[in-house]
Structures are given as C-alpha cells and as structure tokens.
Design a protein around this motif. Structure first.
Motif, PDB file in Angstrom:
ATOM      1  N   LEU A  40       0.823  -1.213   0.000  1.00  0.00           N
ATOM      2  CA  LEU A  40       0.000   0.000   0.000  1.00  0.00           C
ATOM      3  C   LEU A  40       0.855   1.260   0.000  1.00  0.00           C
ATOM      4  CD1 LEU A  40      -2.844  -0.932   2.522  1.00  0.00           C
ATOM      5  CD2 LEU A  40      -2.898  -1.021   0.027  1.00  0.00           C
ATOM      6  N   ARG A  47      -2.451   4.984  -6.155  1.00  0.00           N
ATOM      7  CA  ARG A  47      -3.626   4.336  -5.562  1.00  0.00           C
ATOM      8  C   ARG A  47      -4.900   4.633  -6.329  1.00  0.00           C
ATOM      9  NH1 ARG A  47      -2.175   8.753  -2.754  1.00  0.00           N
ATOM     10  NH2 ARG A  47      -3.766  10.242  -2.044  1.00  0.00           N
ATOM     11  N   TYR A  88      -8.611   3.642   2.158  1.00  0.00           N
ATOM     12  CA  TYR A  88      -7.194   3.358   1.921  1.00  0.00           C
ATOM     13  C   TYR A  88      -6.372   3.675   3.163  1.00  0.00           C
ATOM     14  CZ  TYR A  88      -3.081   2.672  -1.043  1.00  0.00           C
ATOM     15  OH  TYR A  88      -1.934   2.174  -1.605  1.00  0.00           O
ATOM     16  N   LEU A 118     -10.160  -3.600  -1.042  1.00  0.00           N
ATOM     17  CA  LEU A 118      -9.321  -3.121  -2.137  1.00  0.00           C
ATOM     18  C   LEU A 118      -9.155  -4.177  -3.229  1.00  0.00           C
ATOM     19  CD1 LEU A 118      -6.606  -1.217  -0.072  1.00  0.00           C
ATOM     20  CD2 LEU A 118      -8.366  -0.216  -1.534  1.00  0.00           C
TER      21      LEU A 118
END
Length: 403
Positions: A40, A47, A88, A118
C-alpha cells in the motif's frame, strides 16, 4: 484399546488446553501485515489508478462484477474520492497496527476488511501473492496470533504485574473500540450495505458478539468455568485455523508442482528461461541474462522447482528434510523477488512458508532481536523479551475487547 484411548485423550487435551504455534502465528501475522502495508505504501502515488473510482477498472464495472459474484468490498458503498481515501488510510493503519500487535483481534478484522475491499474492487491488480493474502487475511481473524511479539502481550505482562501488586486494572480503549465498531456495523447493516454474500457480514457480527460475551463472562461470571469454556473454544478455533493455514500452503505448492509437471516446457527443463526474457519480468536485465546464459543452470532450476514443490507436502513427516526444503523454497522466493521483480508475491509466499518454521529457530531469532534491542538506549523500564511467551492473562487479553 487403552493405548488408543490415551492417545485420543492426549490429542484432545493438546488441542483444547493451549493455542498451538504461538511463534508461528506471530510470524505470519507480522509477515502478511507487513507485506500488505509495504504494498500500500509503495502504491500510494498510484492508488487512484489501481483502486480509485477514476481508474481503468471503473466503479461501474466493479459494481457489475460485485453484483454478479457477491464479493465483499466497502468501496462499493460510495464512488466518492473522499470515501476511497478513508478506506485506503484505514487499510494502511490497520496493517501497521496488526503488524505491531496492538488490539490484535480488532485489527485482524479491520485488516481483513481492508484487504477484501481493495482487492475485490479491482480484481486484476495482483501478481499471485494477492490471492494468498486474500485467504490468509480471513484465516488470521480466527487465530490468537498475539501471544508473543506483540504490544498486546506486553500489555498483558504489565496488567499481570499490576494485579500482583493489588492494583486495579481497567481497560477503556477496548470497550470504546467495541462500541464504535458496533455502531458502524449496525448502521451499515440497517442501511442495506451488507447485501450480497453472507459470509463476511456474518463473520463480522460473530466476532463482535464474541467480544461482548467474553467481556461479560470475565466480569460477571460467578465461577471460572464459563471463562475456561470460552478459552477452550478459542483454542480449538485457533488450532483449527492454524491447521487450515498449513493445509492451504501445502495445497498451493502441491497444485503448482503437479500442474508444472503437465507442461511441456517444464518437462524439457526450459520453462525458467522464458520469463527471464520478458521485459516485464526483468528489472535487472544483466542479472536475467547471466542466469539464462547457462543451459545447465536453467535445467537444474526448472527441475528443482518442480521437485521441491511436489515433494514439500510429503516432507512434513520428516522434520530435517522439511527444514531443508523450507530453506530452499524461501531462498527461491527471495531470488524471484529480485530477479523477476515480484517482491510482494515473494513476501506473501515466504510469510506462508513461515508457518512451518521450527519453534526453536524462532525463539533463538527472537532472543537475538531482544539482545540487539537491549544494546540500544531507551527510556523507561525493562520490557519483556520479544521471544518471551505471554502469560495466561496476556493470552486472555487477546480474545478480549479489541485484542
């Protein structure tokens, strides 16, 4: 018959009396959460293209796919950019806190929600390691993976010491987390956001209710028998999940090995050569050319890969052979990470392999880490060694509020 009965009773006692593999489950907790967190953070600038509403896999396409397969993702609750940023950020935060072992039970659930949300939002944004992480994020919810090497274990040691001194220990953070998350869960359920597959919503409600039951029994039960019963159930669930994780790892290698045997390029010993010639899998072209220049090396690596993958599940019956093949597989994944440019796939597989690491090796590793940490200047009193097993109170705390 008596021997058989004794063996059965011994096996039942072993499964129910303790959560097995505390060091192994701690390693896979740290390994998978670190893999997800690093992924991440690396993809932070990208993203929006990967999982955001403005990416190539648009929100409308994702909504159609989720409606057809019933997969769980909170990113389908809104197509707004603000909602995506919140999800996120929570995925990053839960991954970091799970790796540290803070309120591990709660963080394992939030970690699972972040991974599923995700990945199910954009199903083609993975390299194989995402499938392993997807499954393991669910299995971790059922484990007591904070018995060692966690902030929960350290907190349990402090609480035990305080009770021994006659001090009253109160936990306000755990109940606060339980109330907030319960309110959110009830709100999204009443709003109809939990439609689709029933598994994940049922799991969320079950864990939330189990937290409340554990707290009530611990605070209100007149005797210790109800708490002992819940502890036995938690141990059985943990040990069952640990067995599933081990079986999943064996299944991955067995299926991969047997499928490779059926391929003509694996049969003639040239399969490893071709990925090394693809630009996408060659972050270091000079290194790839060096490895592919020798036909003998390519053949040995090709046949060796198949042999190790097929043989590994059968080596679990021989500890020494298993440890040798385990070291070979971890080394192979490390090489794949560098040569083929697949670091997160390799990290996920190494984390899955870690469930088979010997306890003695992990304890020595923890002891060395503790000695290295003790050489560093720090403020405050001495804390328990990372390899020190948490006492009973710390293990109980793991299944309590927020643990």
């Amino acid at each position: 018959m008596n021997r058989f009965s004794l063996a059965v009773s011994g096996a039942i006692a072993r499964v129910t009396e303790a959560a097995l593999g505390p060091y192994q489950t701690a390693v896979i907790r740290i390994g998978f959460s670190a893999t997800w967190l690093l992924f991440l953070l690396r993809e932070l600038p990208h993203r929006h293209e990967l999982y955001g509403p403005g990416g190539p896999w648009s929100w409308d396409i994702a909504q159609q796919l989720v409606a057809s397969n019933g997969s769980f993702t909170v990113l389908m609750w809104s197509d707004g950019r603000v909602w995506f940023e919140i999800v996120y950020a929570l995925a990053v935060l839960s991954g970091a806190l799970l790796m540290l072992g803070w309120r591990t039970r709660t963080m394992s659930v939030l970690f699972m929600v972040g991974v599923l949300s995700l990945q199910n939002r954009s199903v083609f944004m993975g390299d194989g390691g995402d499938n392993v992480l997807h499954l393991m994020s669910i299995y971790l919810v059922f484990t007591r993976c904070a018995q060692v090497w966690s902030l929960d274990a350290r907190r349990g040691v402090r609480d035990r010491a305080a009770r021994a001194r006659g001090e009253r220990v109160t936990d306000r953070t755990g109940p606060a987390l339980w109330c907030v998350l319960g309110f959110v869960l009830a709100a999204v359920t009443l709003a109809g956001r939990m439609e689709g597959d029933w598994l994940i919503p049922a799991l969320l409600w079950t864990v939330w209710a189990a937290q409340a039951l554990w707290w009530l029994v611990g605070r209100r039960a007149a005797t210790g028998e109800p708490r002992i019963l819940l502890d036995v159930i938690a141990n059985v669930v943990h040990n069952g999940a640990l067995l599933v994780i081990m079986a999943e790892a064996c299944l991955i290698y067995a299926t991969a090995g047997w499928y490779k045997i059926q391929g003509s390029r694996w049969q003639d010993g040239t399969a490893v050569y071709y990925p090394l010639q693809l630009e996408y899998f060659s972050p270091w072209p000079a290194l790839a050319d060096l490895l592919s220049a020798s036909g003998t090396m390519v053949m040995l690596v090709t046949y060796g890969t198949v042999l190790v993958q097929v043989a590994f599940p059968f080596t679990l019956f021989n500890r020494r052979v298993k440890n040798v093949l385990l070291a070979v597989m971890m080394t192979e994944h490390a090489v794949i990470a560098v040569v083929l440019g697949l670091p997160f796939f390799s990290l996920a597989m190494i984390a899955a392999d870690a469930v088979f690491l010997p306890t003695g090796f992990l304890r020595r590793l923890g002891g060395r880490a503790a000695r290295a940490r003790d050489r560093l200047p720090r403020r405050g009193g001495r804390v328990p060694l990372p390899g020190q097993r948490a006492p009973e109170s710390a293990e109980a705390t793991h299944v309590g509020f927020g643990a």
